[in-house]
Design an enzyme around this catalytic site. Structure first.
Site, PDB file in Angstrom:
ATOM      1  N   SER A 159       7.090  -6.422   4.201  1.00  0.00           N
ATOM      2  CA  SER A 159       7.948  -5.353   4.696  1.00  0.00           C
ATOM      3  C   SER A 159       8.488  -5.786   6.053  1.00  0.00           C
ATOM      4  CB  SER A 159       7.132  -4.055   4.763  1.00  0.00           C
ATOM      5  OG  SER A 159       7.906  -2.980   5.218  1.00  0.00           O
ATOM      6  N   HIS A 186      10.305  -4.979   0.963  1.00  0.00           N
ATOM      7  CA  HIS A 186      11.043  -3.785   1.347  1.00  0.00           C
ATOM      8  C   HIS A 186      12.270  -4.221   2.144  1.00  0.00           C
ATOM      9  CE1 HIS A 186       7.010  -1.333   1.502  1.00  0.00           C
ATOM     10  NE2 HIS A 186       7.349  -1.686   0.271  1.00  0.00           N
ATOM     11  N   ASP A 279       1.518   0.149   1.967  1.00  0.00           N
ATOM     12  CA  ASP A 279       1.829  -0.236   0.599  1.00  0.00           C
ATOM     13  C   ASP A 279       0.945  -1.408   0.167  1.00  0.00           C
ATOM     14  OD1 ASP A 279       3.094   0.003  -1.791  1.00  0.00           O
ATOM     15  OD2 ASP A 279       5.072  -0.666  -1.101  1.00  0.00           O
TER      16      ASP A 279
END
Length: 349
Positions: A159, A186, A279
């Site tokens: 991310s 992401h 996540d």
């Protein structure tokens, strides 16, 4: 929504010190600044009310603070979230689910929280090619047969800060390892072209976008799209669903771990790189139960360490290191696996 580089200010009001502490930790994971944290009496004793973009208010008994709500409504125009669920024990699956519910509520008020490595950061990586000397593949490891489906797949989840970390990892791998990668990053879909160019420039592993019906081949780094959920069918071929990824961000790294391990089981492993939030923390214990390896990037080398730290907190990780150390560990692990296999073949002959 905060502008890039700024942190939205949030105030936390609770009569429970434990709840204040857990809320403060949780919002920090998602890039928010705690402009005030305290109980109702402390807040109302302030000479001026803090200037924030959102109020989080949770009380053990609202009847104990009858004037608080009127005080807030009279003194601030910022949104107020009342009655948040009590935070479970950190590191538990329920805690990570609680954090997800919290971030959903925060984003309803503040917009998307995750300032992904957007145009500015990716352009900093998108420089003219430089000579990168990769280490040689140990002679014990046979080269992966080009074009053939990979027997072993590693999921790279990342991310905020992820592209630079994943690039350093891939550039530190020797060419020809007999494995494939699935990359869940992401990122805003508008930056996918830049990401593909940056990640595919120096590494010996071919970054390619997921295609329906394709299989993960030796040497591939398959980039999963942001918009809709992807999974593997019974034959191990990539397939796309008509629904978006579950959760606040796409691709959902938790869902990627679940979908890929559902086919590969113990031949599916994961490395969680720099990122905001948690996540991957929900699915990590499931992969560990299959016998998969779960590794994370160390905090010191992360742009934001919340995501790998959350996965580490589950107790499922077996190795922690910077991108170069992770690459070296992967090469060593494959080498040890092949040496063991050769020894077993020799002993059975």
């Amino acid at each position: 929504m905060a502008t890039e580089g700024s942190l939205p200010g949030v105030a936390i009001v609770s009569d429970s010190p434990l709840q204040r502490h857990r809320l403060q930790d949780a919002i920090g994971k998602f890039g928010l600044a705690s402009a005030f944290t305290g109980d109702p009496d402390r807040l109302m004793a302030y000479p001026t009310i803090p200037d924030v973009q959102l109020w989080l208010v949770t009380l053990e008994d609202e009847a104990d603070h009858p004037t608080l709500f009127d005080f807030l409504l009279e003194n601030t125009d910022a949104p107020i979230l009342f009655g948040l669920d009590e935070a479970p024990t950190p590191g538990s699956t329920e805690f990570f689910r609680w954090e997800r519910r919290l971030v959903d509520k925060l984003e309803q008020q503040l917009g998307a929280l995750e300032q992904l490595d957007g145009k500015t950061t990716l352009e900093a990586l998108d420089q003219p090619p430089q000579t990168v000397t990769a280490p040689e593949r140990p002679h014990w490891i046979p080269a992966g047969k080009e074009g053939e489906p990979a027997e072993e797949v590693w999921i790279l989840g990342a991310s905020l800060g992820g592209p630079a970390a994943v690039k350093a990892f891939l550039d530190s791998l020797p060419p020809g390892l007999p494995i494939g990668f699935i990359y869940a990053q992401h990122i805003d879909g508008n930056f996918t072209d830049v990401l593909t160019r940056v990640l595919g420039r120096h590494a010996h592993y071919a970054l390619r976008r997921a295609e329906v019906g394709a299989r993960v081949r030796n040497g591939d780094v398959v980039l999963l799209p942001v918009e809709n959920e992807w999974y593997l069918d019974a034959a191990g071929s990539l397939q796309q669903k008509s629904c978006p990824w579950p959760g606040p961000y796409g691709p959902s790294i938790d869902q990627v771990l679940l979908n890929v391990s559902d086919h590969y089981r113990e031949r599916c492993h994961a490395i969680l790189f720099s990122g905001m939030g948690n996540d991957g923390a929900i699915a990590a214990p499931i992969l560990q139960a299959y016998g998969s390896r779960i590794w994370v990037q160390n905090s010191e080398s992360c742009g934001n360490s919340s995501m790998p730290d959350s996965v580490k907190a589950t107790g499922c990780t077996s190795f922690v290191g910077d991108p170069t150390q992770l690459a070296r560990k992967l090469t060593q692990t494959i080498e040890e696996s092949w040496l063991l296999k050769r020894r077993q073949q020799r002993d059975s002959a």
